[in-house]
Each structure stands twice: as structure tokens, then as C-alpha cells.
Design an enzyme around this catalytic site. Structure first.
Site, mmCIF file in Angstrom:
data_model
loop_
_atom_site.group_PDB
_atom_site.id
_atom_site.type_symbol
_atom_site.label_atom_id
_atom_site.label_comp_id
_atom_site.label_asym_id
_atom_site.label_seq_id
_atom_site.Cartn_x
_atom_site.Cartn_y
_atom_site.Cartn_z
ATOM 1 C CG ASP A 97 -3.240 5.765 2.143
ATOM 2 O OD1 ASP A 97 -3.255 4.735 1.832
ATOM 3 O OD2 ASP A 97 -2.559 6.464 3.048
ATOM 4 C CG ASP B 214 -1.792 1.314 1.271
ATOM 5 O OD1 ASP B 214 -1.863 1.786 0.246
ATOM 6 O OD2 ASP B 214 -2.466 1.464 2.432
ATOM 7 N NE ARG C 192 -11.956 3.307 3.969
ATOM 8 C CZ ARG C 192 -11.788 4.282 4.775
ATOM 9 N NH1 ARG C 192 -12.914 5.008 4.954
ATOM 10 N NH2 ARG C 192 -10.594 4.229 5.438
ATOM 11 C CE LYS D 177 -0.320 3.818 3.389
ATOM 12 N NZ LYS D 177 -1.293 4.277 4.607
HETATM 13 N N1 BES Z 1 -3.173 0.139 5.224
HETATM 14 C C1 BES Z 1 -3.451 1.486 5.775
HETATM 15 C C2 BES Z 1 -3.734 1.420 7.231
HETATM 16 C C3 BES Z 1 -2.678 1.087 8.138
HETATM 17 C C4 BES Z 1 -2.001 2.169 8.741
HETATM 18 C C5 BES Z 1 -2.285 -0.168 8.426
HETATM 19 C C6 BES Z 1 -0.809 1.868 9.727
HETATM 20 C C7 BES Z 1 -1.212 -0.506 9.355
HETATM 21 C C8 BES Z 1 -0.437 0.490 9.843
HETATM 22 C C9 BES Z 1 -4.668 1.811 5.074
HETATM 23 O O1 BES Z 1 -4.986 1.773 3.785
HETATM 24 C C10 BES Z 1 -4.636 3.459 4.967
HETATM 25 O O2 BES Z 1 -4.181 4.122 4.620
HETATM 26 N N2 BES Z 1 -5.780 4.058 5.938
HETATM 27 C C11 BES Z 1 -5.855 5.357 5.992
HETATM 28 C C12 BES Z 1 -7.206 5.925 5.731
HETATM 29 C C13 BES Z 1 -7.475 7.318 5.318
HETATM 30 C C14 BES Z 1 -6.802 7.736 4.113
HETATM 31 C C15 BES Z 1 -8.943 7.715 5.418
HETATM 32 C C16 BES Z 1 -5.464 6.001 7.409
HETATM 33 O O3 BES Z 1 -5.386 5.015 8.302
HETATM 34 O O4 BES Z 1 -4.630 6.959 7.544
HETATM 35 ZN ZN ZN Z 2 -4.003 -0.281 3.355
HETATM 36 MN MN MN Z 3 -4.006 2.764 2.700
#
Ligand code: BES
Ligand code: ZN
Ligand code: MN
Length: 504
Positions: free
Chosen positions: A353, A276, A357, A283
Site C-alpha cells: 500500500d 489504489d 513512493r 485497504k
Molecule cells: N494513497 C494512499 C494515501 C492516502 C490516504 C491518500 C488517504 C489520500 C487519503 C497511499 O498510497 C497509502 O496507502 N499510504 C499509506 C502508507 C502506509 C502503508 C505506509 C498510508 O498513508 O497509510
Molecule cells: Zn496511494
Molecule cells: Mn497506497
């Protein structure tokens, strides 16, 4: 690891590298191996000298100096006899087994355990926990350090013996085998999650799922590639996958008990984003560092279905994974895009990101089309869960409190802690979009809105629970029987919950 349950006439002549002896608090002086009592006396004195009180987590290494055939004994505290339970036993075992590791033991043997070690325990249950923890503590990361680089091969447990009364040998051996099957599944999930994204691609996950079906008669695997996904209308998954050179897939695995009889059905879905990057909403470096582990949910479901099949539980289990990368190229999906999901709901991409979902939305719809009535999904979905549970447990969200509470209870029974987070309805509207039915990011507080997004696809007709494991799928510290790095969190809960559904 070779497992054996056996009964011996006397521990004095019994050969192993280390004998592990459970001792209740305040009962140090009762430890005795030899008929002449010599060892027990000096052991009691040594325990006093070294402040070993038999409390949970305490260990005492005793060199036997020829008084036993085994060169070393490790006394480990079981805590107060009247307070000992499964949780204290797990902690006690972890300390004992780590001590045996530190002593570089290859052949470890557990001396007969007092049934009070866990209130209401059986030889089967004690043996199962012993093998589960021996397997988990013995885990070595699949790293690629070399001898050339100065790395020395780790010493692993080769033999695990449990000494029991003669009439308990069979039950204890079954417990050892079952416990080790679960440990192997946990370690399998840890390995997948630790593996670099460069090799653990979506195609590699397909390969592993197919291999599982080849190896296990009771598991069948069906794989859908990009063409079939397009026909199926899995446009949310395809949108996430579009920015990558690696094709994405949907994997469907079904376990049916060998005799065809099952008492219930369960579907488990694991987020399987093999890397990701965040997509165009890229990110920062710190946030991307561990994103090879964003398929931990999938790894856990794949491990769990293997363990459930190994135990032969009388339940039908379907495991759905939608492996993909979330990358950046000229065809990447873009913020502002509107996606027509497989379920028919339209979604505006608010943030590329928030990809997990989207992949899960299509996976849930697929599972429902296969007739799923009980769904548990596991996903490293939102970093925000850490604000609630740190790195100790995960968060659970559900549309059915009885279902959710039963999963939480299964988790606690196995030492996997989870918080049942309420889904207050006011959160739901935060996923509304001007352009489409939904948007894929409802902003802060992020974990519940993410759960609500999934709930739109699960609906209210079936029982659904979502475990956000972003807090515990990996850690930057060792904790209990978990090593640093990927933990395999969730395998034990799923196996326990499936066992309970199966009435076992
Ligand atoms: N894979 C990430 C979440 C994640 C963060 C997993 C840290 C393990 C450790 C997910 O896809 C993500 O990026 N989530 C974002 C959502 C936001 C963009 C609404 C997040 O949690 O910041
Ligand atoms: Zn993710
Ligand atoms: Mn993500």
C-alpha cells in the site's frame, strides 16, 4: 463563460442579472448608482436594517425595483479599507460569487472596484482574481445524475463583466483572461480527480496528455508503455502496475514558450495512481472509498502545465506522470519482494500500500535523466499528513530550504496553505532494510519517512520539494471556493511559482 471588461457612462442603464458591488466596512452610505441618489439612500437604510456592515464575507441583496436596469445588486463586504489585502479580497469575492450563484444569475457584473480593495493592486490583478474565483465557484462536478432521476441542470455563469475606467479596459480584460485560464486548469484537475477509476484509467490519462499536446502548440508529449518501461528499468513502477489488467505508462510533457526563449526550467511530477486498492496489503473499505482520487497529483500537474502554456510564461516546464493502478491479481507484487529501481537502488516491499513512493522513485529518476535541476512533486502520499494540517493545507518537504520557502510563499500568495515540515535526519534511517538498500515503508510517523524515501532518489544535488496533498486533494466538506470532493489544490501554487521563476 464570456469575459468582458468595459467602461460605462452610468450603471443605471447597464443590464446584467446581478451587479456585484464591493463595499468597505463602515462605508455603506457611500454606495450610489443613480445620479439622483435615491438608491443610495434606501440602500444605506436597508444595510442598517439587515446588519450589513461591509465586513469580509457579508453580502446584502438589493432588489433595484427599476431604479437600475439590472434587477438585483449584491453588496459584498471588503472589510476595513486600511486592512484589505489579497486574502480578504479572495474571501470577499467567494461570498459575493456564491450569493450570485444562489440567485441563479447567469450574467454577473462587477461594479468598478476601489483600488484599495487590495493594497497595491492593479486593474489587471483585481480582474485576474475575479475571473479565477468566478471560474472556481462556478464549478459543477462531472457527475452522472439524470433528468430521469429528478436532477435539474445547474444554472451556470454565462457572462462575467468587469466595469472599469476607460483607460483600464485592456489591462482588466487581460487579467480576466489569465485568471480564467487558471480557473479552467483548477476545474480540469477537479474533473479528473472526481472521475471514477472505471473510466479514468492509466490509458485515459495518456489520452488526455496526448490531446493536450494536440491542442496546444507549445506542449509536446512522449509516452512510454510497459515494453519501453522495461527497457528503461522502471521496475518500481512496473511492480506496482503488475497486479492490474490495465497497463501502466510514463508520460513526459514539455512546455516550451512559443519564441523558444525561457529564463528558467522547472519539473513537476504528479502521483498518478488511478486506483489504489492497497494491493495485497489491501485497504479496509473505508480507506478505499476515495482511492479513485489517488491520481490527484497528476491531475494537478497536467492542469498546471496547461495553464502555464495558456499564460505563455517564459519558462520551460516538464510534467512527468506515471499512471498505474494498484490492484490485486495472481501476478501482484508481494510484501517481501525486492525491486531493482531505475535509479539502481534496491527496495524491499514492506507494504504494497506504500505504492506511490515506488512509482515516484522511477519518475524522479526519469526526470533527473532529462536534466531536471528543480523538481516539485505533488502526491496523495500518506494519510498521516492530516494529523498535522487537517483538511486545510498540505505538507511540504524539501532538501533545499530556499526552494521550499519560495514554494510556500507562492502557495500563501494564492490562498493555498502549506506547512514546511522539517526533515530531521533521524527519520532517514527508518527506511533502511535488511534485505535491500531501502524498504518502502518506514512505519510511523509516516509522512516524513515517505518524504525521505523520495529524497533518496532526488538526492542532494538538485532542488527538490515534495507536497503531500493527501490532506487537501479532496474534502468531505465545501471550503471557501472549493466544492465538496476534489479541489485541484496545487494548480494555483504551481502557476504562481512558475510565474515567479519566470520573473512575472
Ligand atoms: N494513497 C494512499 C494515501 C492516502 C490516504 C491518500 C488517504 C489520500 C487519503 C497511499 O498510497 C497509502 O496507502 N499510504 C499509506 C502508507 C502506509 C502503508 C505506509 C498510508 O498513508 O497509510
Ligand atoms: Zn496511494
Ligand atoms: Mn497506497
Amino acid at each position: 463563460m464570456k469575459l468582458k471588461a468595459l467602461s460605462v457612462a452610468s450603471l443605471v442603464a447597464y443590464k446584467a442579472d446581478v451587479i456585484l458591488v464591493g463595499v468597505f466596512a463602515g462605508e455603506q452610505s457611500k454606495v450610489s448608482f443613480a445620479a439622483d441618489g435615491n438608491l443610495s439612500l434606501s440602500t444605506a437604510r436597508q444595510a442598517q436594517a439587515e446588519n450589513f456592515g461591509g465586513n469580509v464575507g457579508e453580502t446584502l441583496v438589493r432588489f433595484t425595483d427599476g431604479s437600475l436596469a439590472a434587477p438585483q445588486a449584491v453588496l459584498f463586504g471588503l472589510g476595513a479599507r486600511d486592512k484589505a489585502n489579497e486574502a480578504s479580497f479572495r474571501k470577499a469575492l467567494t461570498a459575493a460569487l456564491k450569493k450570485a450563484k444562489a440567485l441563479k444569475a447567469q450574467h454577473v457584473a462587477f461594479a468598478p472596484l476601489d483600488p484599495d480593495a487590495v493594497a497595491g493592486s492593479t486593474s489587471y490583478g483585481l480582474a485576474r482574481t475575479i475571473a479565477l474565483y468566478a471560474g472556481m465557484v462556478d464549478y459543477v462536478m462531472n457527475h452522472q445524475k439524470t433528468e430521469r432521476g429528478g436532477h435539474k441542470q445547474e444554472v451556470r455563469f454565462k457572462k462575467l463583466h468587469f466595469i472599469v475606467a476607460a483607460d483600464q479596459v485592456e489591462a482588466a480584460f487581460q487579467g480576466l483572461k489569465d485568471g480564467f485560464a487558471v480557473a479552467s486548469a483548477v476545474n480540469f484537475a477537479r474533473d479528473l480527480s472526481n472521475e471514477p477509476a472505471g473510466t479514468l484509467t492509466p490509458a485515459k490519462m495518456v489520452k488526455l496528455a496526448r490531446k493536450t499536446a494536440d491542442d496546444v502548440d507549445t506542449i509536446e508529449t512522449t509516452v512510454y508503455g510497459p515494453k519501453e518501461l522495461k527497457k528503461m528499468g522502471a521496475n518500481a513502477l512496473l511492480a506496482v502496475g503488475r497486479g492490474s489488467d490495465e497497463p501502466c505508462y510514463l508520460i513526459d510533457m514539455v512546455y516550451t514558450p512559443a519564441d523558444g526563449h525561457y529564463v528558467d526550467e522547472l519539473t513537476i511530477i504528479g502521483k498518478s495512481v488511478t486506483f489504489d486498492s492497497g494491493g495485497l496489503d489491501i485497504k479496509p473499505a473505508d480507506g478505499m472509498r476515495h482511492m479513485k482520487r489517488d491520481m490527484s497529483g497528476g491531475a494537478v500537474t497536467l492542469g498546471a502545465i496547461k495553464a502555464i502554456a495558456a499564460l505563455g510564461l517564459p519558462i520551460k516546464v516538464r510534467c512527468v506522470m506515471a499512471p498505474t493502478e494498484n490492484m490485486i491479481n495472481g501476478s501482484s507484487y508481494k510484501p517481501g519482494d525486492v525491486i531493482h529501481t531505475m535509479a539502481g537502488l534496491t527496495v524491499e516491499v514492506d507494504n504494497t500500500d506504500a505504492e506511490g513512493r515506488l512509482t515516484l522513485a522511477d519518475a524522479i529518476e526519469y526526470a533527473k535523466r532529462q536534466g531536471a535541476k528543480k523538481i516539485i512533486d505533488l502526491a496523495t502520499l500518506t494519510g498521516a499528513v492530516r494529523m498535522m494540517v487537517g483538511d486545510v493545507g498540505c505538507c511540504l518537504f524539501t532538501n533545499n530550504d530556499d526552494f521550499g520557502n519560495a514554494i510556500v510563499a507562492s502557495g500563501f500568495a494564492q490562498g493555498e496553505k502549506m506547512l514546511n515540515v522539517p526533515m530531521w535526519e533521524e527519520y532517514r534511517d527508518l527506511n533502511k532494510s535488511e534485505m535491500a538498500d531501502l524498504k518502502n515503508s518506514g512505519g510511523a510517523p509516516g509522512s516524513t519517512t515517505a518524504a525521505y524515501f523520495l529524497r533518496e532518489f532526488a538526492g542532494e544535488e538538485i532542488a527538490w520539494a515534495h507536497l503531500d496533498i493527501a490532506s487537501v486533494a479532496f474534502r468531505d466538506r465545501e471550503l471557501g471556493a472549493d466544492p465538496r470532493g476534489s479541489t485541484g489544490f496545487g494548480v494555483r501554487t504551481l502557476v504562481e511559482f512558475a510565474s515567479r521563476l519566470a520573473g512575472k
